[in-house]
Design a protein around this motif. Structure first.
Motif, PDB file in Angstrom:
ATOM      1  N   LYS A  55       5.020  17.277 -15.708  1.00  0.00           N
ATOM      2  CA  LYS A  55       3.705  17.117 -14.890  1.00  0.00           C
ATOM      3  C   LYS A  55       3.722  18.138 -13.798  1.00  0.00           C
ATOM      4  O   LYS A  55       3.123  18.022 -12.660  1.00  0.00           O
ATOM      5  CB  LYS A  55       3.771  15.684 -14.240  1.00  0.00           C
ATOM      6  CG  LYS A  55       3.790  14.497 -15.463  1.00  0.00           C
ATOM      7  CD  LYS A  55       4.065  13.149 -14.635  1.00  0.00           C
ATOM      8  CE  LYS A  55       3.946  12.254 -15.631  1.00  0.00           C
ATOM      9  NZ  LYS A  55       4.000  10.920 -15.550  1.00  0.00           N
ATOM     10  N   SER A  56       4.125  19.141 -14.017  1.00  0.00           N
ATOM     11  CA  SER A  56       4.110  20.430 -13.071  1.00  0.00           C
ATOM     12  C   SER A  56       4.033  21.523 -13.859  1.00  0.00           C
ATOM     13  O   SER A  56       4.624  21.826 -14.857  1.00  0.00           O
ATOM     14  CB  SER A  56       4.979  20.321 -12.087  1.00  0.00           C
ATOM     15  OG  SER A  56       6.193  20.388 -12.750  1.00  0.00           O
ATOM     16  N   VAL A  57       3.044  22.635 -13.217  1.00  0.00           N
ATOM     17  CA  VAL A  57       3.089  24.052 -13.595  1.00  0.00           C
ATOM     18  C   VAL A  57       3.260  24.759 -12.634  1.00  0.00           C
ATOM     19  O   VAL A  57       2.483  24.616 -11.627  1.00  0.00           O
ATOM     20  CB  VAL A  57       1.932  24.330 -14.476  1.00  0.00           C
ATOM     21  CG1 VAL A  57       1.786  25.666 -15.143  1.00  0.00           C
ATOM     22  CG2 VAL A  57       1.832  23.465 -15.744  1.00  0.00           C
ATOM     23  N   THR A  58       4.070  25.956 -12.530  1.00  0.00           N
ATOM     24  CA  THR A  58       3.980  26.720 -11.290  1.00  0.00           C
ATOM     25  C   THR A  58       3.603  28.250 -11.914  1.00  0.00           C
ATOM     26  O   THR A  58       4.191  28.407 -12.962  1.00  0.00           O
ATOM     27  CB  THR A  58       5.459  26.815 -10.530  1.00  0.00           C
ATOM     28  OG1 THR A  58       6.408  27.043 -11.453  1.00  0.00           O
ATOM     29  CG2 THR A  58       5.763  25.493  -9.996  1.00  0.00           C
ATOM     30  N   ALA A  59       3.284  29.165 -10.858  1.00  0.00           N
ATOM     31  CA  ALA A  59       3.344  30.344 -11.369  1.00  0.00           C
ATOM     32  C   ALA A  59       3.706  31.206 -10.071  1.00  0.00           C
ATOM     33  O   ALA A  59       3.470  30.919  -8.794  1.00  0.00           O
ATOM     34  CB  ALA A  59       1.623  30.620 -11.290  1.00  0.00           C
ATOM     35  N   GLY A  60       4.451  32.223 -10.199  1.00  0.00           N
ATOM     36  CA  GLY A  60       5.386  33.167  -9.259  1.00  0.00           C
ATOM     37  C   GLY A  60       4.721  34.315  -9.432  1.00  0.00           C
ATOM     38  O   GLY A  60       4.297  34.939  -9.968  1.00  0.00           O
ATOM     39  N   TYR A 102       5.082  21.696 -20.187  1.00  0.00           N
ATOM     40  CA  TYR A 102       4.565  21.765 -19.064  1.00  0.00           C
ATOM     41  C   TYR A 102       3.799  20.548 -18.787  1.00  0.00           C
ATOM     42  O   TYR A 102       3.670  19.744 -19.850  1.00  0.00           O
ATOM     43  CB  TYR A 102       3.461  23.036 -19.302  1.00  0.00           C
ATOM     44  CG  TYR A 102       3.934  24.371 -18.872  1.00  0.00           C
ATOM     45  CD1 TYR A 102       5.189  24.691 -18.337  1.00  0.00           C
ATOM     46  CD2 TYR A 102       3.374  25.581 -19.595  1.00  0.00           C
ATOM     47  CE1 TYR A 102       5.641  25.715 -18.015  1.00  0.00           C
ATOM     48  CE2 TYR A 102       4.122  26.629 -19.333  1.00  0.00           C
ATOM     49  CZ  TYR A 102       5.005  27.003 -18.511  1.00  0.00           C
ATOM     50  OH  TYR A 102       5.310  28.129 -18.475  1.00  0.00           O
ATOM     51  N   SER A 103       2.957  20.390 -17.828  1.00  0.00           N
ATOM     52  CA  SER A 103       2.011  19.325 -17.536  1.00  0.00           C
ATOM     53  C   SER A 103       1.290  18.919 -18.704  1.00  0.00           C
ATOM     54  O   SER A 103       0.467  19.828 -19.301  1.00  0.00           O
ATOM     55  CB  SER A 103       1.179  19.533 -16.235  1.00  0.00           C
ATOM     56  OG  SER A 103       0.223  18.315 -16.138  1.00  0.00           O
TER      57      SER A 103
END
Length: 51
Positions: A46-51, A19-20
């Motif tokens: 360099k990114s994190v997402t949440a769904g 993760y970032s």
């Protein structure tokens, strides 16, 4: 984790996607764990997402 993989598959090339580095410490921890090992590549997504 890296030790377990190396024990089971000594010739494995390991790619760790973290993760970032800004939001978690997983990237820095992986860099420390991989020190001195040429078969491990660490990559900061360099990114994190949440769904």
């Amino acid at each position: 984790m890296f030790d377990a993989i190396q024990l089971e598959q000594p010739d494995a090339q390991i790619v760790h996607l973290a993760y970032s580095a800004v939001t978690t410490c997983s990237y820095e921890s992986a860099l420390t764990a991989a020190k001195g090992r040429s078969n491990i590549i660490n990559y900061d997504t360099k990114s994190v997402t949440a769904g």
